[in-house]
Enzyme design. Structure first.
Site, PDB file in Angstrom:
ATOM      1  N   ASP A 168      -3.446   4.036   2.460  1.00  0.00           N
ATOM      2  CA  ASP A 168      -3.156   3.438   2.444  1.00  0.00           C
ATOM      3  C   ASP A 168      -4.262   1.842   2.699  1.00  0.00           C
ATOM      4  OD1 ASP A 168      -0.750   4.764   3.536  1.00  0.00           O
ATOM      5  OD2 ASP A 168      -1.309   5.495   5.487  1.00  0.00           O
TER       6      ASP A 168
ATOM      7  N   ARG B  62       5.022   6.944  11.203  1.00  0.00           N
ATOM      8  CA  ARG B  62       4.184   7.731  12.356  1.00  0.00           C
ATOM      9  C   ARG B  62       2.461   6.312  12.569  1.00  0.00           C
ATOM     10  NH1 ARG B  62       1.989  13.377   9.809  1.00  0.00           N
ATOM     11  NH2 ARG B  62       2.129  12.158   7.473  1.00  0.00           N
TER      12      ARG B  62
ATOM     13  N   LYS C 144      -3.596  -0.311  -1.792  1.00  0.00           N
ATOM     14  CA  LYS C 144      -3.935  -0.036  -3.024  1.00  0.00           C
ATOM     15  C   LYS C 144      -3.065  -0.220  -3.910  1.00  0.00           C
ATOM     16  CE  LYS C 144      -3.409   4.641  -2.765  1.00  0.00           C
ATOM     17  NZ  LYS C 144      -3.923   3.856  -1.207  1.00  0.00           N
TER      18      LYS C 144
ATOM     19  N   GLY D 280       3.020   6.129   0.135  1.00  0.00           N
ATOM     20  CA  GLY D 280       4.276   4.793   0.794  1.00  0.00           C
ATOM     21  C   GLY D 280       3.185   3.502   0.389  1.00  0.00           C
ATOM     22  N   HIS D 281       3.483   2.780  -0.767  1.00  0.00           N
ATOM     23  CA  HIS D 281       3.114   2.191  -0.846  1.00  0.00           C
ATOM     24  C   HIS D 281       4.072   0.073  -0.575  1.00  0.00           C
ATOM     25  CE1 HIS D 281       0.914   4.796  -4.506  1.00  0.00           C
ATOM     26  NE2 HIS D 281       0.476   4.878  -3.025  1.00  0.00           N
TER      27      HIS D 281
ATOM     28  N   GLN E 126      -2.530   7.831  -2.524  1.00  0.00           N
ATOM     29  CA  GLN E 126      -3.319   8.792  -1.244  1.00  0.00           C
ATOM     30  C   GLN E 126      -5.061   7.860  -1.944  1.00  0.00           C
ATOM     31  OE1 GLN E 126      -1.341  10.616  -3.081  1.00  0.00           O
ATOM     32  NE2 GLN E 126      -0.123  10.254  -1.657  1.00  0.00           N
TER      33      GLN E 126
HETATM   34  P1  GDP Z   1      -1.126   1.655   0.152  1.00  0.00           P
HETATM   35  O1  GDP Z   1      -0.537   2.993   0.626  1.00  0.00           O
HETATM   36  O2  GDP Z   1      -2.851   2.120  -0.225  1.00  0.00           O
HETATM   37  O3  GDP Z   1      -0.938   0.805  -0.665  1.00  0.00           O
HETATM   38  O4  GDP Z   1      -0.987   0.951   1.513  1.00  0.00           O
HETATM   39  P2  GDP Z   1       0.363   1.423   2.154  1.00  0.00           P
HETATM   40  O5  GDP Z   1       1.122  -0.224   1.805  1.00  0.00           O
HETATM   41  O6  GDP Z   1       0.466   2.071   3.220  1.00  0.00           O
HETATM   42  O7  GDP Z   1      -0.369  -0.029   3.562  1.00  0.00           O
HETATM   43  C1  GDP Z   1      -0.992  -1.142   3.374  1.00  0.00           C
HETATM   44  C2  GDP Z   1       0.008  -2.701   4.189  1.00  0.00           C
HETATM   45  O8  GDP Z   1      -1.451  -3.353   4.508  1.00  0.00           O
HETATM   46  C3  GDP Z   1       0.815  -2.667   3.358  1.00  0.00           C
HETATM   47  O9  GDP Z   1       1.762  -2.833   4.849  1.00  0.00           O
HETATM   48  C4  GDP Z   1       0.634  -4.195   3.149  1.00  0.00           C
HETATM   49  O10 GDP Z   1       1.027  -4.675   2.889  1.00  0.00           O
HETATM   50  C5  GDP Z   1      -0.552  -4.591   3.735  1.00  0.00           C
HETATM   51  N1  GDP Z   1      -1.214  -5.051   3.713  1.00  0.00           N
HETATM   52  C6  GDP Z   1      -2.440  -5.112   2.173  1.00  0.00           C
HETATM   53  N2  GDP Z   1      -3.743  -5.970   2.405  1.00  0.00           N
HETATM   54  C7  GDP Z   1      -3.710  -6.576   3.472  1.00  0.00           C
HETATM   55  C8  GDP Z   1      -4.410  -7.231   4.015  1.00  0.00           C
HETATM   56  O11 GDP Z   1      -5.391  -8.268   2.595  1.00  0.00           O
HETATM   57  N3  GDP Z   1      -4.574  -7.838   5.182  1.00  0.00           N
HETATM   58  C9  GDP Z   1      -3.525  -7.323   5.332  1.00  0.00           C
HETATM   59  N4  GDP Z   1      -3.402  -8.556   6.797  1.00  0.00           N
HETATM   60  N5  GDP Z   1      -2.531  -6.736   5.645  1.00  0.00           N
HETATM   61  C10 GDP Z   1      -2.738  -6.103   3.783  1.00  0.00           C
HETATM   62  P1  IMO Z   2      -0.748   6.747  -0.120  1.00  0.00           P
HETATM   63  O1  IMO Z   2      -0.383   5.942  -1.262  1.00  0.00           O
HETATM   64  C1  IMO Z   2      -1.484   8.151   4.124  1.00  0.00           C
HETATM   65  C2  IMO Z   2      -1.676  12.962   4.180  1.00  0.00           C
HETATM   66  C3  IMO Z   2      -0.572  13.538   5.044  1.00  0.00           C
HETATM   67  C4  IMO Z   2      -1.362  14.059   5.531  1.00  0.00           C
HETATM   68  C5  IMO Z   2      -1.966  14.666   4.153  1.00  0.00           C
HETATM   69  C6  IMO Z   2      -0.842  15.961   2.916  1.00  0.00           C
HETATM   70  O2  IMO Z   2       0.578   5.675   0.651  1.00  0.00           O
HETATM   71  O3  IMO Z   2      -1.567   6.344   0.790  1.00  0.00           O
HETATM   72  P2  IMO Z   2       0.814  15.369   2.241  1.00  0.00           P
HETATM   73  O4  IMO Z   2       2.478  15.315   2.192  1.00  0.00           O
HETATM   74  O5  IMO Z   2       0.431  14.919   1.172  1.00  0.00           O
HETATM   75  O6  IMO Z   2       0.499  17.254   1.994  1.00  0.00           O
HETATM   76  O7  IMO Z   2      -0.028  15.388   3.457  1.00  0.00           O
HETATM   77  O8  IMO Z   2      -2.560  13.429   2.939  1.00  0.00           O
HETATM   78  N1  IMO Z   2      -1.714  11.535   3.471  1.00  0.00           N
HETATM   79  C7  IMO Z   2      -1.037  10.183   3.252  1.00  0.00           C
HETATM   80  N2  IMO Z   2      -2.118  10.125   4.093  1.00  0.00           N
HETATM   81  N3  IMO Z   2      -1.684   7.626   2.730  1.00  0.00           N
HETATM   82  C8  IMO Z   2      -0.895   8.387   2.049  1.00  0.00           C
HETATM   83  O9  IMO Z   2      -0.284   8.144   0.556  1.00  0.00           O
HETATM   84  C9  IMO Z   2      -0.400   9.619   2.273  1.00  0.00           C
HETATM   85  N4  IMO Z   2      -0.088  11.068   1.706  1.00  0.00           N
HETATM   86  C10 IMO Z   2      -0.232  11.926   1.714  1.00  0.00           C
HETATM   87  O10 IMO Z   2      -0.792  12.426   6.472  1.00  0.00           O
HETATM   88  O11 IMO Z   2      -2.359  14.196   6.670  1.00  0.00           O
HETATM   89 MG    MG Z   3       0.601   3.848   1.883  1.00  0.00          MG
END
Ligand code: GDP
Ligand code: IMO
Ligand code: MG
Length: 429
Positions: free
Chosen positions: A13, A306, A16, A40-41, A227
């Protein structure tokens, strides 16, 4: 652009998908190489917010090939929902049929895998991993135990039937006697596989060897990680990890292209840290500062909803992630979330609470982490809104000092700074 892999360098998270989406503008071919719909991207583009789980973040562009690679695991009904969701946001169905490709070698997450994941999590109680319950661990377990079902198996009734005769009796014993769960008949599994075959049929790339050869010769490739390094099966906070290899090395295996295709490895770090699920997190803040990071950063999971645990930037685990992740540069995201903090901390060492010993190398045995507390250095915040900054020089002096210090601690350069979720809120160095 050089062929680039983008990976998370903390606990996932990190943002990426935002970085992948931007770099995808310069790539021809974008491939996911590990993980499944546990990811979750989020991408914010053209005034809309899109959530991806398995589909590469480059899908929003015209004329890019987006591949789900051999190293991934696929839960076809989740993929179907994901595609329908994006179609409901205005992307044509025909666009997916043209641009989305699936490796025939990727493994299928069956219903029994999610049954087992759910059961294990509920029964481990205080020892649970806190998984996404998407069946990821059980699917990879079967893959490495050589009893998984691959995408290609869905398209060959004869071998599927033979395979099931070997797999299913064993799996049913496991379901019944280890987990006290319902067994499946062969008819049920064949029906499930038939549904999955129909879902995946428009996208499976049976000509993948030739297509990848041509891609390697002429095209710019972007590898999209899911991840993060600290969730890596070998290098993360084992056993509180996912079941795949989200490092740059993982891309070489999971995208079917070897090491020669990778020229640059961008590690995405948040300017602070978050984690969902269980497991050690030495710089976690359980006070109102952590709450403030969560509420300003909107730190809630895209896949499970969560609340994410929040804390200060940990330069000890980050330096370790640079090394084992194989990183060549840094993308730093969510710097804007720190805009209203008078003081910002970075952990530069750990102190053993029992012995007083100070360590600067990451201890890989997570069961010892409870003995450590972070040793912080404190930086002055900048106390101004940076979400409109377009260039490095627009950033306040204290923000620049924070960035310089991170580069110094990690030993590699920051090449991208993100100051908001939008594509435009990005500074390239
Ligand atoms: P990922 O799984 O690594 O792709 O990241 P997620 O999408 O799970 O979580 C990143 C969250 O931060 C998302 O809601 C993005 O829209 C948001 N985001 C990404 N870059 C920035 C930033 O530079 N500033 C802010 N405020 N939000 C950001
Ligand atoms: P992105 O790509 C954050 C965490 C779960 C748990 C552990 C194992 O959005 O960064 P799993 O379901 O993979 O067996 O769970 O890894 N986890 C993540 N945490 N971002 C993710 O993906 C994750 N994918 C799995 O919360 O701790
Ligand atoms: Mg994510």
């Amino acid at each position: 652009m050089k062929n680039t892999v983008v990976i998370g360098a903390q606990f996932g998270d990190e943002g990426k998908a935002k970085i992948t989406d931007i770099l995808a503008g310069e790539a021809d071919f974008i491939t996911r190489f590990q993980g499944g719909s546990n990811a979750g991207h989020t991408v914010v583009a053209n005034g809309k917010k899109y959530a991806f789980h398995l589909i590469p973040s480059g899908i929003l562009y015209e004329n890019k090939v987006c591949m789900i690679g051999a190293g991934c695991v696929i839960k076809p009904d989740d993929l179907k929902n994901e595609i329908e969701n994006i179609i409901s946001q205005g992307i044509e169905c025909a666009h997916f049929e043209k641009c989305l490709k699936i490796s025939p070698l990727a493994h299928i997450t069956m219903k029994y895998h999610t049954d087992i994941d759910g059961y294990s999590e509920n029964n481990l109680k205080e020892n649970k991993i806190g998984t996404t319950k998407k069946g990821i661990g059980p699917t990879y377990t079967d893959k490495y135990n050589r009893c998984g079902i691959r995408v290609e198996d869905l398209f060959n009734q004869e071998t599927l039937s033979k395979k099931l005769d070997v797999i299913l009796p064993k799996k049913n014993k496991e379901l019944e006697f280890v987990y006290n769960l319902k067994p499946y008949s062969k008819e049920e599994i064949l029906k499930e596989c038939e549904e999955y075959r129909k879902i995946l049929a428009p996208y499976v790339d049976f000509n993948w060897e030739n297509n990848l050869l041509n891609t390697q010769k002429n095209k710019t490739i972007l590898f999209e990680g899911a991840q993060g390094v600290m969730l890596d099966i070998d290098y993360g906070t084992y056993p509180y990890v996912t079941s795949s290899s989200p490092t740059a090395g993982g891309a070489a295996i999971g995208a079917s292209m070897g090491i020669k295709s990778i020229e640059r490895a961008v590690g995405v770090f948040k300017a602070y840290m978050t984690r969902v699920g269980e497991g050690a997190f030495i710089t976690e803040l359980t006070d109102e500062e952590g709450e403030k990071l969560r509420s300003i950063g909107g730190e809630f999971g895209v896949t499970t909803g969560r609340a994410r645990r929040c804390g200060w930037f940990d330069a000890i685990s980050a330096k370790y992630a640079v090394l084992v992740g194989g990183l060549t540069e840094i993308a730093l995201t969510k710097l804007d979330v720190l805009d209203t903090f008078e003081e910002i901390k970075i952990a530069t060492a750990y102190k053993n609470k029992l012995t007083g010993e100070i360590i600067k190398n990451y201890p890989t045995n997570v069961y010892t982490h409870q003995n450590y507390e972070p040793v912080y250095e404190t930086h002055k915040g900048w106390m101004e809104d940076i979400t409109g900054c377009k260039n490095y020089n627009d950033l306040p002096q204290n923000a620049k000092l924070y960035l310089k210090r991170l580069e110094e601690l990690l030993g590699i350069k920051i090449s991208i700074i993100s100051v908001g979720p939008d594509r435009e809120q990005t500074i390239f160095l």
